[in-house]
Design a protein around this motif. Structure first.
Motif, PDB file in Angstrom:
ATOM      1  N   THR A 189      54.531  33.624  37.171  1.00  0.00           N
ATOM      2  CA  THR A 189      53.401  33.683  38.097  1.00  0.00           C
ATOM      3  C   THR A 189      53.550  34.871  39.042  1.00  0.00           C
ATOM      4  O   THR A 189      52.583  35.587  39.331  1.00  0.00           O
ATOM      5  CB  THR A 189      53.298  32.381  38.914  1.00  0.00           C
ATOM      6  OG1 THR A 189      53.171  31.279  38.023  1.00  0.00           O
ATOM      7  CG2 THR A 189      52.089  32.399  39.833  1.00  0.00           C
ATOM      8  N   ALA A 190      54.777  35.076  39.537  1.00  0.00           N
ATOM      9  CA  ALA A 190      55.020  36.196  40.449  1.00  0.00           C
ATOM     10  C   ALA A 190      54.822  37.529  39.745  1.00  0.00           C
ATOM     11  O   ALA A 190      54.240  38.473  40.312  1.00  0.00           O
ATOM     12  CB  ALA A 190      56.433  36.098  41.024  1.00  0.00           C
ATOM     13  N   THR A 191      55.284  37.625  38.488  1.00  0.00           N
ATOM     14  CA  THR A 191      55.085  38.863  37.719  1.00  0.00           C
ATOM     15  C   THR A 191      53.602  39.162  37.561  1.00  0.00           C
ATOM     16  O   THR A 191      53.144  40.288  37.784  1.00  0.00           O
ATOM     17  CB  THR A 191      55.736  38.736  36.326  1.00  0.00           C
ATOM     18  OG1 THR A 191      57.133  38.493  36.480  1.00  0.00           O
ATOM     19  CG2 THR A 191      55.538  40.015  35.522  1.00  0.00           C
ATOM     20  N   ARG A 192      52.838  38.123  37.145  1.00  0.00           N
ATOM     21  CA  ARG A 192      51.397  38.304  36.971  1.00  0.00           C
ATOM     22  C   ARG A 192      50.746  38.671  38.302  1.00  0.00           C
ATOM     23  O   ARG A 192      49.901  39.570  38.371  1.00  0.00           O
ATOM     24  CB  ARG A 192      50.768  37.016  36.446  1.00  0.00           C
ATOM     25  CG  ARG A 192      49.237  37.077  36.367  1.00  0.00           C
ATOM     26  CD  ARG A 192      48.624  35.721  36.106  1.00  0.00           C
ATOM     27  NE  ARG A 192      47.177  35.791  36.078  1.00  0.00           N
ATOM     28  CZ  ARG A 192      46.401  35.741  37.148  1.00  0.00           C
ATOM     29  NH1 ARG A 192      46.948  35.642  38.358  1.00  0.00           N
ATOM     30  NH2 ARG A 192      45.077  35.810  37.035  1.00  0.00           N
ATOM     31  N   ALA A 193      51.141  37.966  39.382  1.00  0.00           N
ATOM     32  CA  ALA A 193      50.526  38.199  40.683  1.00  0.00           C
ATOM     33  C   ALA A 193      50.764  39.624  41.174  1.00  0.00           C
ATOM     34  O   ALA A 193      49.879  40.244  41.767  1.00  0.00           O
ATOM     35  CB  ALA A 193      51.067  37.195  41.701  1.00  0.00           C
ATOM     36  N   MET A 194      51.954  40.149  40.923  1.00  0.00           N
ATOM     37  CA  MET A 194      52.246  41.517  41.346  1.00  0.00           C
ATOM     38  C   MET A 194      51.393  42.517  40.572  1.00  0.00           C
ATOM     39  O   MET A 194      50.870  43.475  41.153  1.00  0.00           O
ATOM     40  CB  MET A 194      53.732  41.805  41.158  1.00  0.00           C
ATOM     41  CG  MET A 194      54.625  41.006  42.100  1.00  0.00           C
ATOM     42  SD  MET A 194      56.398  41.243  41.815  1.00  0.00           S
ATOM     43  CE  MET A 194      56.602  42.913  42.453  1.00  0.00           C
ATOM     44  N   VAL A 195      51.234  42.272  39.262  1.00  0.00           N
ATOM     45  CA  VAL A 195      50.387  43.160  38.454  1.00  0.00           C
ATOM     46  C   VAL A 195      48.932  43.047  38.891  1.00  0.00           C
ATOM     47  O   VAL A 195      48.240  44.049  39.098  1.00  0.00           O
ATOM     48  CB  VAL A 195      50.525  42.818  36.953  1.00  0.00           C
ATOM     49  CG1 VAL A 195      49.503  43.606  36.127  1.00  0.00           C
ATOM     50  CG2 VAL A 195      51.934  43.118  36.466  1.00  0.00           C
ATOM     51  N   VAL A 196      48.435  41.791  39.021  1.00  0.00           N
ATOM     52  CA  VAL A 196      47.033  41.567  39.394  1.00  0.00           C
ATOM     53  C   VAL A 196      46.722  42.172  40.753  1.00  0.00           C
ATOM     54  O   VAL A 196      45.721  42.877  40.923  1.00  0.00           O
ATOM     55  CB  VAL A 196      46.708  40.057  39.396  1.00  0.00           C
ATOM     56  CG1 VAL A 196      45.368  39.790  40.091  1.00  0.00           C
ATOM     57  CG2 VAL A 196      46.657  39.527  37.977  1.00  0.00           C
ATOM     58  N   ASN A 197      47.561  41.900  41.727  1.00  0.00           N
ATOM     59  CA  ASN A 197      47.268  42.369  43.082  1.00  0.00           C
ATOM     60  C   ASN A 197      47.437  43.868  43.232  1.00  0.00           C
ATOM     61  O   ASN A 197      46.657  44.517  43.931  1.00  0.00           O
ATOM     62  CB  ASN A 197      48.147  41.624  44.088  1.00  0.00           C
ATOM     63  CG  ASN A 197      47.631  40.228  44.345  1.00  0.00           C
ATOM     64  OD1 ASN A 197      46.797  40.018  45.198  1.00  0.00           O
ATOM     65  ND2 ASN A 197      48.093  39.276  43.559  1.00  0.00           N
ATOM     66  N   GLY A 198      48.469  44.416  42.574  1.00  0.00           N
ATOM     67  CA  GLY A 198      48.608  45.868  42.608  1.00  0.00           C
ATOM     68  C   GLY A 198      47.378  46.533  42.010  1.00  0.00           C
ATOM     69  O   GLY A 198      46.826  47.494  42.568  1.00  0.00           O
TER      70      GLY A 198
END
Length: 291
Positions: free
Chosen positions: A174-183
């Motif tokens: 979830t954190a990996t996805r969130a970092m990609v999505v938010n970046g």
């Protein structure tokens, strides 16, 4: 981000969180059906029918129109936790950086977005697990369905039946996805807005076009990590994201990582547009009332 003049004081930090959460919750009410279709497609194995129309018609046939809104309470709860945190953190860091060092460069916007996403992911992970479970339930045989009544029922049953640690299953994914999505999402929106402002001027048209650019960028960048996260969180037993990624590539092919692009963009595009337009209007309303 937002309609801010150079001499304006930043919006109070706590309001950044409130406006972010409210904007996300308003937007998800519109795009929940596309998110459900995307989740169902991502959970199909190598033998599943991958077409959008087959997935949509199957939901209509077996669950009716209301089937598209399964998990809405979890989606709203996710926006109230995860989106509140990520937009609030992004705007707070962005305001601090701007007041201390001037307007951030595009690479710095990406970094700020990734930091905001990574921190927010852990806040929103329990809602994320409940959402994946609830939206996936209808694809299971009736005797295997979990039949959660709402997000709070889902959370309490997960804790009692599987242990509290299950609420943080897939947190790293979830954190990996969130970092990609938010970046991608917050960084590209802020940059597109900045570049288009001299051409389009301030207003809804600027927010709309910048949001479309941001939504497309985010959908392309986030789908591979999103499908891995979805499968990790829906698994009956804990598996890590690298095992899932390797299995998908080996058994289904690398293009499977972009399965569900159409419903993803059908969700991500409008959600990004609606979320940022709502956020811009909340910000503008604040300044109208305080100046």
């Amino acid at each position: 981000m937002g309609d801010k003049k150079p001499d304006r004081k930043p919006i109070p930090g706590w309001l950044n969180f409130v406006f972010g959460g409210m904007s996300g919750m308003m937007g998800i009410c519109v795009v929940q059906p596309a998110d459900l279709v995307k989740t169902r497609m991502q959970l199909m194995g190598p033998k599943g029918d991958k077409s959008v129309m087959t997935t949509v018609s199957g939901i209509l046939k077996n669950e009716g129109v209301s089937g598209f809104y399964k998990g809405l309470s979890a989606a709203l709860f996710r926006q109230a936790t995860y989106t509140t945190a990520r937009l609030g953190i992004f705007n707070s860091i962005n305001d601090y950086y701007t007041s201390s060092h001037g307007a951030p460069s595009f690479p710095m916007k990406l970094v700020i977005g990734m930091v905001a996403g990574g921190l927010a992911a852990f806040v929103g992970n329990p809602a994320e697990v409940a959402l994946i479970r609830m939206t996936a339930d209808g694809r299971l045989p009736p005797d295997q369905r979990r039949n959660y009544k709402n997000v709070f029922n889902a959370l309490s049953r997960i804790i009692s039946e599987e242990g509290a640690a299950t609420l943080f299953r897939g947190a790293s994914a979830t954190a990996t996805r969130a970092m990609v999505v938010n970046g991608a999402q917050l960084g590209s929106y802020s940059q597109a807005r900045e570049q288009l402002l001299p051409v389009l001027g301030q207003g809804i048209v600027l927010h709309f076009i910048a949001s479309l650019i941001s939504g497309l960028t985010t959908a392309l960048a986030s789908l591979p990590v999103d499908i891995v996260k979805t499968r990790v969180q829906n698994s009956a037993k804990g598996v890590n994201q690298f095992q899932v990624l390797g299995s998908i590539i080996k058994e289904e092919g690398v293009l499977t990582l972009w399965r569900g692009f159409i419903p993803t963009y059908a969700k991500m595009g409008p959600l990004t547009v609606l979320m940022f337009i709502f956020l811009e209007q909340w910000n503008a309303l604040y300044y109208r009332l305080t100046e």
